[in-house]
Design a protein around this motif. Structure first.
Motif, PDB file in Angstrom:
ATOM      1  N   THR A  36       0.843  -1.196   0.000  1.00  0.00           N
ATOM      2  CA  THR A  36       0.000   0.000   0.000  1.00  0.00           C
ATOM      3  C   THR A  36       0.881   1.250   0.000  1.00  0.00           C
ATOM      4  N   ILE A  37       0.236   2.406  -0.094  1.00  0.00           N
ATOM      5  CA  ILE A  37       0.957   3.687  -0.145  1.00  0.00           C
ATOM      6  C   ILE A  37       0.656   4.431   1.156  1.00  0.00           C
ATOM      7  N   CYS A  38       1.674   5.071   1.711  1.00  0.00           N
ATOM      8  CA  CYS A  38       1.545   5.791   2.982  1.00  0.00           C
ATOM      9  C   CYS A  38       1.636   7.298   2.725  1.00  0.00           C
ATOM     10  N   GLY A  39       1.051   8.083   3.629  1.00  0.00           N
ATOM     11  CA  GLY A  39       1.195   9.539   3.580  1.00  0.00           C
ATOM     12  C   GLY A  39       2.666   9.940   3.529  1.00  0.00           C
ATOM     13  N   THR A  40       3.505   9.153   4.194  1.00  0.00           N
ATOM     14  CA  THR A  40       4.936   9.449   4.196  1.00  0.00           C
ATOM     15  C   THR A  40       5.532   9.322   2.781  1.00  0.00           C
ATOM     16  N   ASP A  41       4.985   8.407   1.962  1.00  0.00           N
ATOM     17  CA  ASP A  41       5.465   8.301   0.568  1.00  0.00           C
ATOM     18  C   ASP A  41       5.172   9.593  -0.204  1.00  0.00           C
ATOM     19  N   ILE A 314      -9.627   0.323   3.958  1.00  0.00           N
ATOM     20  CA  ILE A 314      -9.288   0.206   2.529  1.00  0.00           C
ATOM     21  C   ILE A 314     -10.457   0.720   1.686  1.00  0.00           C
ATOM     22  N   THR A 315     -10.174   1.733   0.877  1.00  0.00           N
ATOM     23  CA  THR A 315     -11.238   2.318   0.049  1.00  0.00           C
ATOM     24  C   THR A 315     -11.050   2.014  -1.436  1.00  0.00           C
ATOM     25  N   HIS A 316      -9.819   1.714  -1.850  1.00  0.00           N
ATOM     26  CA  HIS A 316      -9.546   1.500  -3.278  1.00  0.00           C
ATOM     27  C   HIS A 316      -8.631   0.289  -3.434  1.00  0.00           C
ATOM     28  N   ARG A 317      -8.845  -0.454  -4.533  1.00  0.00           N
ATOM     29  CA  ARG A 317      -8.002  -1.622  -4.821  1.00  0.00           C
ATOM     30  C   ARG A 317      -7.489  -1.557  -6.250  1.00  0.00           C
ATOM     31  N   PHE A 318      -6.201  -1.901  -6.415  1.00  0.00           N
ATOM     32  CA  PHE A 318      -5.555  -1.895  -7.733  1.00  0.00           C
ATOM     33  C   PHE A 318      -4.646  -3.114  -7.851  1.00  0.00           C
ATOM     34  N   GLN A 319      -4.299  -3.477  -9.078  1.00  0.00           N
ATOM     35  CA  GLN A 319      -3.189  -4.408  -9.289  1.00  0.00           C
ATOM     36  C   GLN A 319      -1.904  -3.599  -9.084  1.00  0.00           C
ATOM     37  N   ILE A 320      -0.821  -4.285  -8.696  1.00  0.00           N
ATOM     38  CA  ILE A 320       0.409  -3.532  -8.447  1.00  0.00           C
ATOM     39  C   ILE A 320       0.889  -2.828  -9.731  1.00  0.00           C
ATOM     40  N   SER A 321       0.580  -3.405 -10.890  1.00  0.00           N
ATOM     41  CA  SER A 321       0.985  -2.781 -12.160  1.00  0.00           C
ATOM     42  C   SER A 321       0.267  -1.445 -12.396  1.00  0.00           C
ATOM     43  N   GLU A 322      -0.803  -1.192 -11.620  1.00  0.00           N
ATOM     44  CA  GLU A 322      -1.542   0.077 -11.760  1.00  0.00           C
ATOM     45  C   GLU A 322      -1.116   1.085 -10.696  1.00  0.00           C
ATOM     46  N   ILE A 323       0.075   0.889 -10.119  1.00  0.00           N
ATOM     47  CA  ILE A 323       0.476   1.705  -8.964  1.00  0.00           C
ATOM     48  C   ILE A 323       0.609   3.200  -9.295  1.00  0.00           C
ATOM     49  N   MET A 324       0.962   3.526 -10.556  1.00  0.00           N
ATOM     50  CA  MET A 324       1.063   4.947 -10.913  1.00  0.00           C
ATOM     51  C   MET A 324      -0.300   5.620 -10.724  1.00  0.00           C
ATOM     52  N   LYS A 325      -1.369   4.906 -11.154  1.00  0.00           N
ATOM     53  CA  LYS A 325      -2.735   5.413 -10.994  1.00  0.00           C
ATOM     54  C   LYS A 325      -3.119   5.458  -9.498  1.00  0.00           C
ATOM     55  N   ALA A 326      -2.677   4.439  -8.771  1.00  0.00           N
ATOM     56  CA  ALA A 326      -2.988   4.374  -7.342  1.00  0.00           C
ATOM     57  C   ALA A 326      -2.391   5.583  -6.597  1.00  0.00           C
ATOM     58  N   TYR A 327      -1.176   5.991  -6.999  1.00  0.00           N
ATOM     59  CA  TYR A 327      -0.554   7.186  -6.399  1.00  0.00           C
ATOM     60  C   TYR A 327      -1.400   8.430  -6.681  1.00  0.00           C
ATOM     61  N   THR A 329      -4.617   8.560  -7.206  1.00  0.00           N
ATOM     62  CA  THR A 329      -5.835   8.470  -6.389  1.00  0.00           C
ATOM     63  C   THR A 329      -5.529   8.851  -4.941  1.00  0.00           C
ATOM     64  N   PHE A 330      -4.463   8.266  -4.392  1.00  0.00           N
ATOM     65  CA  PHE A 330      -4.101   8.516  -2.993  1.00  0.00           C
ATOM     66  C   PHE A 330      -3.649   9.967  -2.799  1.00  0.00           C
ATOM     67  N   GLY A 331      -2.992  10.513  -3.830  1.00  0.00           N
ATOM     68  CA  GLY A 331      -2.517  11.896  -3.768  1.00  0.00           C
ATOM     69  C   GLY A 331      -3.660  12.906  -3.799  1.00  0.00           C
ATOM     70  N   ASN A 332      -4.836  12.471  -4.318  1.00  0.00           N
ATOM     71  CA  ASN A 332      -6.031  13.323  -4.350  1.00  0.00           C
ATOM     72  C   ASN A 332      -7.067  12.774  -3.389  1.00  0.00           C
ATOM     73  N   ALA A 333      -6.615  12.433  -2.171  1.00  0.00           N
ATOM     74  CA  ALA A 333      -7.454  11.687  -1.225  1.00  0.00           C
ATOM     75  C   ALA A 333      -8.803  12.367  -0.955  1.00  0.00           C
ATOM     76  N   ALA A 334      -8.800  13.690  -0.809  1.00  0.00           N
ATOM     77  CA  ALA A 334     -10.050  14.372  -0.447  1.00  0.00           C
ATOM     78  C   ALA A 334     -11.064  14.233  -1.582  1.00  0.00           C
ATOM     79  N   LYS A 335     -10.608  14.483  -2.819  1.00  0.00           N
ATOM     80  CA  LYS A 335     -11.504  14.409  -3.982  1.00  0.00           C
ATOM     81  C   LYS A 335     -11.965  12.973  -4.230  1.00  0.00           C
TER      82      LYS A 335
END
Ligand code: NAD
Ligand code: ZN
Ligand code: ZN
Length: 346
Positions: A36-41, A314-327, A329-335
């Motif tokens: 998963t991705i952390c706020g620290t990332d 957990i609010t969103h699920r992705f394949q690891i190959s979709e991690i760029m998209k996951a970042y 999504t996580f980077g726009n957490a409020a929206k």
């Protein structure tokens, strides 16, 4: 193998990298199952963490299966299912012997920081015996991935350092994944009143479901007055800071009751001003802590028994190959109404 690679501030790529190899006898190689991705990332992506250099694989959370173990590893063998701690500990240095794994001399927070991390198909884990935990048959990898970092952090830095007790009134400033993990684990101690403060109404609604007795939307900047109103002018027994900016630390200083505790969790990039002219006479305790993950074995039991249900974050699920998209999504957490994004490596 593929890995999420930091390329300097604002730049990351999903790249081909050599598969990690055993370097020391005490290493293990883990095939990642969930990460998963952390706020620290996100702090790292902004360039706030200078120890992370160009070319580093990010990530310090995950679960997986041991692919290979060095000959000095006695507690794990290939095929074992494991939870990876965000903190690496040698188990032998002075700090480890005190249970302060966060400051382990050859370890500490190194994954996805000083060495390559878990946002990849494989990861090398130093001091495997003391940095990994067994996952028992039938346990849920997604739920346990929440124990790599956020639950020990909320519990150790927030609840334990805040000395939450039955019947108390506590406030948690910040309802991100860490604030919510603090909210959930604070209830081990049955505080009477749990006040959650944030500006994100969705996160406050989630907080109510997870046991907050009062929520305050601080968009109008009036959180302090509202806490004082709720507590009849006394303030709270524990004010837990889970944001990491001067404004949220100030809120904690203003709402802590005489005899209370301020437990700081947030990673601060800027100096704050300590109101010692008021607090010196208030018998307060101020604590700081880098998560030690020393409570992971206890938290594991509470998850296995169903007492703690970390998967709810957990609010969103992705394949690891979709991690760029996951970042994104996580980077726009409020929206995106995002809390934790779960990545699966199949
Ligand atoms: N001490 C440790 O070992 C440790 C470990 C992991 C994370 N952290 C830190 O914990 C903090 C929280 O992490 P997270 O992942 O939940 O972060 P996050 O950014 O997802 O959540 C922070 C929340 O605070 C809210 N907020 C912002 N300003 C506020 C204000 N003035 N008043 C009230 N709420 C406000 C935001 O809306 C957001 O919901 C971060 O600083 C993170 O780096 C510390
Ligand atoms: Zn983290
Ligand atoms: Zn050590």
């Amino acid at each position: 193998m593929k890995a999420l690679v930091y390329r300097g501030p604002g730049k990351r790529s999903w790249d081909e990298k050599p598969k990690p190899k055993l370097q020391e006898r005490t290493d293990a190689i883990v095939r990642i199952v969930k990460t998963t991705i952390c706020g620290t990332d996100l702090h790292i992506m902004k360039g706030d963490v200078p120890t992370v250099t160009d070319g580093r694989t990010l990530g310090h959370e995950g679960t997986g299966i041991i692919e290979a173990a060095g000959e000095g590893v006695t507690n794990f063998r290939s095929g074992d299912k494991v939870l990876i701690s965000c903190i690496t500990s040698c188990g032998k240095c002075d700090f480890c012997r005190k249970g302060m794994y966060s400051h382990c001399e050859p370890g500490g927070w190194i994954l996805g920081n000083r060495i390559d991390g878990t946002q990849a198909e494989y990861v090398r884990i130093p001091f495997a015996d003391t940095s990994l935990y067994h996952i028992v048959e039938g346990a849920d990898f997604e739920a346990l991935t929440m124990l790599s970092d956020i639950f020990p952090t909320g519990f150790e830095c927030g609840v334990l350092n805040g000395q939450v007790k039955p019947g108390e009134t506590i406030a948690i400033v910040g309802a991100g994944p860490i604030g919510l993990a603090t909210l959930m684990t604070s209830q081990f101690y049955s505080p009477a009143e749990i006040i959650m403060i944030d500006m994100d109404q969705n996160r406050l609604e989630v907080s109510k479901k997870f046991g907050a007795t009062k929520v305050i939307n601080n968009s109008d900047g009036k959180a302090i007055e509202k806490v004082m109103e709720i507590t009849g002018g006394k303030g709270v027994d524990a004010a837990i800071e889970a944001v990491g900016i001067p404004a949220s630390f100030d809120t904690c200083q203003e709402i802590v009751a005489p005899g209370g505790r301020i437990a700081n969790i947030g990673v601060h990039g800027k100096s704050v001003s300590l109101r010692l002219e008021k607090l010196w006479a208030h018998n307060i305790t101020l604590t700081t802590r880098l998560v030690d993950t020393v409570t992971t074995p206890m938290l594991l039991k509470t998850v296995l028994s169903g007492k703690l249900q970390p998967k709810q974050l957990i609010t969103h699920r992705f394949q690891i190959s979709e991690i760029m998209k996951a970042y994104d999504t996580f980077g726009n957490a409020a929206k995106e109404n995002a809390l934790k994004v779960m990545l699966t490596n199949e």
